[in-house]
Design a protein around this motif. Sequence first.
Motif, PDB file in Angstrom:
ATOM      1  N   SER A   1       0.855  -1.176   0.000  1.00  0.00           N
ATOM      2  CA  SER A   1       0.000   0.000   0.000  1.00  0.00           C
ATOM      3  C   SER A   1       0.891   1.225   0.000  1.00  0.00           C
ATOM      4  O   SER A   1       2.008   1.203   0.449  1.00  0.00           O
ATOM      5  CB  SER A   1      -0.913  -0.001   1.210  1.00  0.00           C
ATOM      6  N   SER A   2       0.383   2.285  -0.521  1.00  0.00           N
ATOM      7  CA  SER A   2       1.221   3.460  -0.679  1.00  0.00           C
ATOM      8  C   SER A   2       1.446   4.142   0.661  1.00  0.00           C
ATOM      9  O   SER A   2       0.651   4.048   1.588  1.00  0.00           O
ATOM     10  CB  SER A   2       0.570   4.438  -1.643  1.00  0.00           C
TER      11      SER A   2
ATOM     12  N   LEU B   1       1.186   7.074   1.203  1.00  0.00           N
ATOM     13  CA  LEU B   1       0.246   8.167   1.402  1.00  0.00           C
ATOM     14  C   LEU B   1      -0.872   7.767   2.364  1.00  0.00           C
ATOM     15  O   LEU B   1      -1.192   8.499   3.304  1.00  0.00           O
ATOM     16  CB  LEU B   1      -0.331   8.602   0.051  1.00  0.00           C
ATOM     17  N   SER B   2      -1.453   6.611   2.155  1.00  0.00           N
ATOM     18  CA  SER B   2      -2.511   6.157   3.054  1.00  0.00           C
ATOM     19  C   SER B   2      -1.971   6.050   4.471  1.00  0.00           C
ATOM     20  O   SER B   2      -2.627   6.448   5.443  1.00  0.00           O
ATOM     21  CB  SER B   2      -3.047   4.793   2.629  1.00  0.00           C
TER      22      SER B   2
ATOM     23  N   LEU C   1      -1.677   9.477   5.990  1.00  0.00           N
ATOM     24  CA  LEU C   1      -2.972  10.047   6.352  1.00  0.00           C
ATOM     25  C   LEU C   1      -3.497   9.400   7.622  1.00  0.00           C
ATOM     26  O   LEU C   1      -3.992  10.080   8.531  1.00  0.00           O
ATOM     27  CB  LEU C   1      -3.970   9.851   5.209  1.00  0.00           C
ATOM     28  N   HIS C   2      -3.391   8.097   7.654  1.00  0.00           N
ATOM     29  CA  HIS C   2      -3.853   7.372   8.821  1.00  0.00           C
ATOM     30  C   HIS C   2      -3.161   7.881  10.081  1.00  0.00           C
ATOM     31  O   HIS C   2      -3.800   8.179  11.091  1.00  0.00           O
ATOM     32  CB  HIS C   2      -3.580   5.881   8.607  1.00  0.00           C
TER      33      HIS C   2
ATOM     34  N   VAL D   1      -4.343  11.421  11.071  1.00  0.00           N
ATOM     35  CA  VAL D   1      -5.651  11.462  11.717  1.00  0.00           C
ATOM     36  C   VAL D   1      -5.515  11.078  13.188  1.00  0.00           C
ATOM     37  O   VAL D   1      -6.106  11.701  14.075  1.00  0.00           O
ATOM     38  CB  VAL D   1      -6.661  10.550  11.003  1.00  0.00           C
ATOM     39  N   HIS D   2      -4.713  10.068  13.440  1.00  0.00           N
ATOM     40  CA  HIS D   2      -4.492   9.670  14.831  1.00  0.00           C
ATOM     41  C   HIS D   2      -3.900  10.820  15.637  1.00  0.00           C
ATOM     42  O   HIS D   2      -4.324  11.095  16.764  1.00  0.00           O
ATOM     43  CB  HIS D   2      -3.568   8.446  14.891  1.00  0.00           C
TER      44      HIS D   2
ATOM     45  N   LYS E   1      -6.503  13.364  16.370  1.00  0.00           N
ATOM     46  CA  LYS E   1      -7.518  12.957  17.344  1.00  0.00           C
ATOM     47  C   LYS E   1      -6.980  12.921  18.757  1.00  0.00           C
ATOM     48  O   LYS E   1      -7.736  12.779  19.713  1.00  0.00           O
ATOM     49  CB  LYS E   1      -8.060  11.571  16.964  1.00  0.00           C
TER      50      LYS E   1
ATOM     51  N   CYS F   1      -1.182   0.760  15.623  1.00  0.00           N
ATOM     52  CA  CYS F   1      -2.419   1.155  14.947  1.00  0.00           C
ATOM     53  C   CYS F   1      -2.334   0.877  13.456  1.00  0.00           C
ATOM     54  O   CYS F   1      -3.287   0.407  12.836  1.00  0.00           O
ATOM     55  CB  CYS F   1      -2.700   2.638  15.145  1.00  0.00           C
ATOM     56  N   LEU F   2      -1.187   1.177  12.866  1.00  0.00           N
ATOM     57  CA  LEU F   2      -1.059   1.048  11.412  1.00  0.00           C
ATOM     58  C   LEU F   2      -0.616  -0.356  11.012  1.00  0.00           C
ATOM     59  O   LEU F   2      -0.432  -0.636   9.829  1.00  0.00           O
ATOM     60  CB  LEU F   2      -0.048   2.051  10.872  1.00  0.00           C
TER      61      LEU F   2
ATOM     62  N   ILE G   1     -11.307  14.517   6.688  1.00  0.00           N
ATOM     63  CA  ILE G   1     -11.217  13.070   6.877  1.00  0.00           C
ATOM     64  C   ILE G   1     -11.519  12.691   8.320  1.00  0.00           C
ATOM     65  O   ILE G   1     -12.275  11.764   8.593  1.00  0.00           O
ATOM     66  CB  ILE G   1      -9.818  12.574   6.485  1.00  0.00           C
TER      67      ILE G   1
ATOM     68  N   ALA H   1     -14.465  10.256  10.039  1.00  0.00           N
ATOM     69  CA  ALA H   1     -14.126   9.071  10.819  1.00  0.00           C
ATOM     70  C   ALA H   1     -14.837   9.053  12.155  1.00  0.00           C
ATOM     71  O   ALA H   1     -15.176   8.003  12.668  1.00  0.00           O
ATOM     72  CB  ALA H   1     -12.618   9.006  11.030  1.00  0.00           C
TER      73      ALA H   1
END
Lengths: 151, 151
Positions: free
Chosen positions: B4-5, B7-8, B11-12, B15-16, B19, B33-34, B132, B136
């Motif tokens: 997977s790139s 980039l994802s 972003l993930h 977001v963490h 938050k 988490c990832l 995003i 979520a």
Amino acid sequence: MKRSSRLSLALHALVHLHKQPEEAITSTTLAQCLMTNPVVVRRVLGTLREAGIVAASKGHDGGWRLLRPAAEISLRQVYAAMGESLLIRTESDPGDIQCGIVRTVNSVMGDFLADAEALLAARLERVSLDDIARQATPNPLHPHHGAHHHG
Amino acid sequence: MKRSSRLSLALHALVHLHKQPEEAITSTTLAQCLMTNPVVVRRVLGTLREAGIVAASKGHDGGWRLLRPAAEISLRQVYAAMGESLLIRTESDPGDIQCGIVRTVNSVMGDFLADAEALLAARLERVSLDDIARQATPNPLHPHHGAHHHG
DNA sequence: GTTTCATGTAACTTTTATTGTTACATTGCT
DNA sequence: AGCAATGTAACAATAAAAGTTACATGAAAC
């Protein structure tokens, strides 16, 4: 050949076929132009054959031909036939589903990529094989390299 | 994680961080988490640090934080920071330059990809990290998964 | 009909890119 | 000092794409 997409290879081959409509061109001849292997050429053109863009004939004087006039072959058709994505496939990790954030990110990314894919396809629709061939003919030594008409 | 790139992944992670703005999050925690390795997290967030999007602190209670409010971080910035292309790089073979057709095909493809890249970037500009994150939060179990607002 | 020349395709090897991992130096806090 | 974190280099594992070899199949020429 290193890591270039099959799409460029396909286009290159198609232009050659277009420029020599008289006789069929063999995989071996094309392979020399494309600097690759005959089998690779067959693999690429094989998918275009399934899409009805080219035809192959065996035996003496056999080889590849275009099935339609180049003006009626859009880059989109070639693109679609190759089954390739110009976009990078960002696979979502299967183990992450427990985390809501991953799902959201994947969803957003997925939607975005789907949109983008459609956008690219719409643009490719506007360029035909003939457009490319005409650009290649006139000045093989001084390509304009800027501002073409696909914008 | 498979193929997977980054980039994802970025972003993930972002977001963490968004938050949990109170305290810094360590690479190890994020890696859990990832579902990946702490070093991979550092690699990815390291490039975001160079772009001024996050900051890392060492020592006790160290870890990663956002440097700007999430509403001011566009996906385009993240995308640019990662230096990644959403588009597949179709490298032109160095040996092919003798053939005018290759140059033309490469030129057309290159122009097209440059255009497309700009188009994608313009779309990414319109989505912020906060967008995003808000998607979520509300319903982590029933994501809408359709028609979002980025079209 | 047999030879020849081409595609069609399977199986395998090579190459390249990405990711995962280990190890260790560096830095900051208590 | 000692712990806890990043920063980074070096290497291994993995996966995807392309290159290669080998051979079966089919069509034309002789």
